[in-house]
Design an enzyme around this catalytic site. Sequence first.
Site, PDB file in Angstrom:
ATOM      1  N   GLY A  27      -5.981  -3.888  -8.048  1.00 56.70           N
ATOM      2  CA  GLY A  27      -7.159  -3.070  -7.720  1.00 56.70           C
ATOM      3  C   GLY A  27      -6.755  -1.721  -7.148  1.00 56.70           C
ATOM      4  CG  ASP A  44      -5.230  -6.859   2.670  1.00 54.75           C
ATOM      5  OD1 ASP A  44      -6.329  -7.118   2.137  1.00 54.75           O
ATOM      6  OD2 ASP A  44      -4.539  -5.874   2.347  1.00 54.75           O
ATOM      7  CB  SER A  91     -13.048   0.726   0.683  1.00 51.60           C
ATOM      8  OG  SER A  91     -12.118   0.803  -0.375  1.00 51.60           O
ATOM      9  NE  ARG A 110      -2.586   4.585   0.306  1.00 52.53           N
ATOM     10  CZ  ARG A 110      -3.148   3.416   0.000  1.00 52.53           C
ATOM     11  NH1 ARG A 110      -2.435   2.450  -0.554  1.00 52.53           N
ATOM     12  NH2 ARG A 110      -4.423   3.208   0.243  1.00 52.53           N
ATOM     13  CB  SER A 121      -0.899   0.030   1.235  1.00 51.70           C
ATOM     14  OG  SER A 121      -1.823  -1.017   1.188  1.00 51.70           O
TER      15      SER A 121
END
Length: 423
Positions: free
Chosen positions: A91, A310, A163, A24, A20
Amino acid sequence: MKIRPVIRLTGEIDIPGDKSISHRAIMLGSLAKGETRIKGVQDSDDCNYTAAAFSQMGIEIEKRGEITAVKGKGLKGLQKPAVELHVGNSGTTMRILAGILAGQDFEVTLTADESLSRRPMKRIVEPLSLMGVDIKARDGEYPPLTVKGGPVKAVNYKMPVSSAQVKSAILFAGLYSEGTTRVTEEFRSRDHTERMMEYFGADIDIDGTRVSVTGGKELASRYVEVPGDISSASFFIAAATLLQGSKLMIKKVGMNPTRSCFIDILARMGAHIAVMNKKALFEPVADIEVESAKTSGTVIEKGEIPGIIDELPALFVVASLSEGRTVIEGAGELRVKETDRIRSMQENLSAMGARFSGEGDNIIIDGVKELKPSIIKAYGDHRTCMSMAVAALAARGESEIDDVACVGKSFPGFFRTLEELKQ
Ligand code: S3P
């Protein structure tokens, strides 16, 4: 791949960079002015899709050993790519990129592989449309997505699902909005976007579960150190907990409180996990020492789900071999991941003799004393594959996994690292 049971895992490991945070950092580095240097970008299929998309939009991204250098050109510095942008199975890339494209002066189509082409996109199409963005999805719901950038309206948006990908798409579009965009979620999802936007100098404000960003402010390039991915570490934490006599040291793992709930929940089940050498960087990191332990069932409530989303497949494996009952409420989001992870884990674990029932959003697991070997189906899903590899290590004989290439999505070296720790 054949997996034989092992007695225990011992040793010290470094876990590759957080997925993640890597996405970013590449994104914000591309939108800032000047060179952003990132140490420890996750070298995985998903993060490579993000880097490739920005390269195709004219951003120079160069690998120099451990450092990824991104030459950002400012908020509006992206160029129209020559072709459609393919994001593979990622995604996160697709959803957050849609928010970034909202503010550009061109039209792009984002395409996906077969599995991502079946995952829901209305959750970003709706808020971005409210922001005045011209965005289209197949049947209003599925990839490919076509986004035509233009003026972005500030909105006050209450998210129907908690989300981080949706929240991030809105916040990235908010960087381009006139005025202040506010997004509220019921339960707090991972906050890497907020933290990193603040670090890059965005005009951002966080108030509980509401995040606000005021558009129009250029970002400044930064140096980013990506911590180890706690989601990747979770498979080793689960395995060391289950295999008697194990002792593992996992170095420099990201300990962002919106991501570390797996450790808290395992600890309340009786796991022996020590968190040490904690450093309070803009993303906190720590070393984690795990020793095997006897665990018992627990209740995981809906509000805890975003913090462990996750890691739930790994938790299912621990729960299957714990004493008593584990109840998990409100986990329906697992059904729209790379595969329906309630179904994939239920099928695989049941075949090994676990007592797993998953109805709708809720799961009940009654612990058993041992698991039988089995032929495991990964369903092309990295986290089903790695969690079931842990179950196979703890089983009573040799198991087989039908396809392990999917681990490349987040952890290409998973099986190599596992080999190093086997006793
Ligand atoms: C991610 C957010 C989560 C998570 C995914 C990565 C992110 O998805 O499952 O692996 O980087 O923002 P949702 O935000 O859709 O729950």
